[in-house]
Write a protein that holds these residues in place. Structure first.
Motif, short mmCIF file in Angstrom:
data_model
loop_
_atom_site.label_atom_id
_atom_site.label_comp_id
_atom_site.label_asym_id
_atom_site.label_seq_id
_atom_site.Cartn_x
_atom_site.Cartn_y
_atom_site.Cartn_z
N VAL A 101 -11.15 -35.93 18.31
CA VAL A 101 -10.10 -35.66 19.30
C VAL A 101 -8.96 -36.67 19.16
N ILE A 102 -9.30 -37.96 19.09
CA ILE A 102 -8.22 -38.96 19.06
C ILE A 102 -7.51 -38.99 17.71
N ILE A 103 -8.24 -38.71 16.64
CA ILE A 103 -7.60 -38.67 15.32
C ILE A 103 -6.65 -37.48 15.25
N ASP A 104 -7.10 -36.35 15.76
CA ASP A 104 -6.23 -35.18 15.78
C ASP A 104 -4.96 -35.48 16.60
N TRP A 105 -5.12 -36.12 17.74
CA TRP A 105 -3.97 -36.52 18.57
C TRP A 105 -3.04 -37.44 17.80
N ARG B 67 -21.61 -63.29 14.97
CA ARG B 67 -22.77 -64.02 15.49
C ARG B 67 -23.42 -64.89 14.40
N GLY B 68 -22.57 -65.54 13.63
CA GLY B 68 -23.03 -66.49 12.63
C GLY B 68 -23.47 -65.89 11.30
N GLU B 69 -23.39 -64.58 11.18
CA GLU B 69 -23.79 -63.92 9.93
C GLU B 69 -22.56 -63.29 9.28
N ARG B 70 -22.47 -63.41 7.98
CA ARG B 70 -21.34 -62.88 7.23
C ARG B 70 -21.70 -61.49 6.69
N TYR B 71 -20.76 -60.54 6.87
CA TYR B 71 -20.96 -59.15 6.45
C TYR B 71 -19.84 -58.69 5.54
N ASP B 72 -20.19 -57.76 4.64
CA ASP B 72 -19.19 -57.00 3.92
C ASP B 72 -18.63 -55.96 4.90
N ILE B 73 -17.35 -55.67 4.79
CA ILE B 73 -16.73 -54.62 5.60
C ILE B 73 -16.34 -53.48 4.68
N GLU B 74 -16.82 -52.28 5.00
CA GLU B 74 -16.39 -51.09 4.28
C GLU B 74 -15.14 -50.56 4.98
N VAL B 75 -14.16 -50.20 4.20
CA VAL B 75 -12.93 -49.62 4.72
C VAL B 75 -12.91 -48.15 4.34
N TRP B 76 -12.86 -47.29 5.36
CA TRP B 76 -12.79 -45.85 5.20
C TRP B 76 -11.47 -45.38 5.76
N SER B 77 -10.94 -44.27 5.26
CA SER B 77 -9.69 -43.75 5.81
C SER B 77 -9.59 -42.26 5.59
N VAL B 78 -8.68 -41.68 6.37
CA VAL B 78 -8.31 -40.29 6.20
C VAL B 78 -6.80 -40.21 6.39
N LEU B 79 -6.17 -39.39 5.56
CA LEU B 79 -4.72 -39.19 5.63
C LEU B 79 -4.43 -37.87 6.33
N ALA B 80 -3.27 -37.80 6.96
CA ALA B 80 -2.91 -36.60 7.72
C ALA B 80 -3.04 -35.30 6.91
N PRO B 81 -2.55 -35.24 5.66
CA PRO B 81 -2.70 -33.98 4.90
C PRO B 81 -4.18 -33.60 4.66
N GLU B 82 -5.02 -34.60 4.43
CA GLU B 82 -6.45 -34.34 4.23
C GLU B 82 -7.07 -33.81 5.52
N TRP B 83 -6.69 -34.43 6.64
CA TRP B 83 -7.22 -34.05 7.95
C TRP B 83 -6.86 -32.59 8.26
N ARG B 84 -5.60 -32.25 8.02
CA ARG B 84 -5.14 -30.88 8.30
C ARG B 84 -5.85 -29.86 7.39
N ALA B 85 -6.03 -30.22 6.13
CA ALA B 85 -6.72 -29.31 5.21
C ALA B 85 -8.16 -29.09 5.65
N ALA B 86 -8.83 -30.17 6.05
CA ALA B 86 -10.22 -30.06 6.51
C ALA B 86 -10.30 -29.27 7.81
N ALA B 87 -9.32 -29.45 8.70
CA ALA B 87 -9.31 -28.74 9.98
C ALA B 87 -9.21 -27.23 9.77
N SER B 88 -8.48 -26.82 8.76
CA SER B 88 -8.34 -25.39 8.51
C SER B 88 -9.64 -24.78 7.99
N GLU B 89 -10.56 -25.63 7.50
CA GLU B 89 -11.86 -25.16 7.01
C GLU B 89 -12.95 -25.24 8.06
N ARG B 90 -12.70 -25.94 9.17
CA ARG B 90 -13.73 -26.09 10.22
C ARG B 90 -13.88 -24.83 11.02
#
Length: 186
Positions: free
Chosen positions: A116-120, A163-186
Motif C-alpha cells: 500500500v505505501i509503496i504504491d502510494w 546491540r554490540g553485534e556487527r551485521y551485514d546489511i542487504e540492500v533491496w530495491s524496486v523501481l517505479a517501472p518495475e512496480w507498475r509492470a508487476a502490478a499489471s500481472e497481479r
C-alpha cells in the motif's frame, strides 16, 4: 490515507500519530525482544515520553515530506507498522521499513501494508526508487523484500552495529517501472 483495508481478515493500515503513543508503546512492549532482534526501535521506545517523541519525529517528517509512519491494526489492536524512514522527493527515493509483534507474524500483514505505501509513493508522490535495508540474518524481512518483487542490489558488509553485534546489511530495491509492470500481472 485515513484507513486502508489490508484484506478480508479485517486488518487495516492507518497513519500512526503522536496522540497514539500509549498504544504504540503497548505494541512495542508486547514484541520488544522479537522486534529488537535486528532493529533499534524497541531501544528508542522505552516509555511513554520516548514513544510520543518517536511518533512526533515522524509527524515532523510527514510535515516536511521526508518520512511517514503507519500502523497495522488487526482486530482493533496495533500489531506493527510500516514506514518510510527517509524520503527524498526531489531525488525520487525513499527507504521503507517495518516492525511486527510476534503474535501477528506469518500472516502477510507487513507485505500487504508495504504494498500500500509503496504504491502510494510511486503513484501519488511520483518517487522512482524504494529501498529496503535489512540485516542479513533477518530472513523474515528478506522474504518480504522478495515478495514485494524487489531486487537485491548488494550487501554492505559489516556496516550495521546493533546491540554490540556487527551485521551485514542487504540492500533491496524496486523501481517505479518495475512496480507498475508487476502490478499489471497481479
Amino acid at each position: 490515507m485515513y484507513r486502508v483495508s489490508l484484506g478480508d481478515d479485517g486488518a487495516e493500515l492507518r497513519p500512526l500519530e503522536p496522540w497514539q503513543a500509549e498504544e504504540f508503546l503497548a505494541n512495542i512492549e508486547r514484541g520488544r525482544e522479537f522486534i529488537g532482534r535486528y532493529i533499534g526501535l524497541p531501544d528508542a521506545v522505552t516509555n511513554l515520553m520516548s514513544s510520543r517523541a518517536y511518533l512526533q519525529s515522524y509527524a515532523d517528517k510527514a510535515a516536511t515530506d521526508t518520512g511517514r509512519i503507519y500502523g497495522i491494526w488487526s482486530e482493533g489492536t496495533l500489531v506493527g507498522g510500516v514506514l518510510f524512514r527517509t524520503m527524498d522527493v526531489a531525488h525520487g527515493t525513499a527507504e521503507a521499513g517495518c516492525w511486527l509483534e510476534p503474535a501477528a507474524a506469518g500472516r502477510g500483514l507487513v507485505t500487504r501494508a508495504a504494498r500500500v505505501i509503496i504504491d502510494w509513493a510511486f503513484e501519488e508522490r511520483g518517487l522512482h526508487r524504494i529501498e529496503w535495508q535489512v540485516a542479513a540474518p533477518n530472513t523474515a524481512s528478506v522474504a518480504v523484500a522478495r515478495r514485494l518483487g524487489m531486487t537485491r542490489d548488494g550487501v554492505l558488509r559489516g556496516s550495521y552495529v546493533h546491540r554490540g553485534e556487527r551485521y551485514d546489511i542487504e540492500v533491496w530495491s524496486v523501481l517505479a517501472p518495475e512496480w507498475r509492470a508487476a502490478a499489471s500481472e497481479r
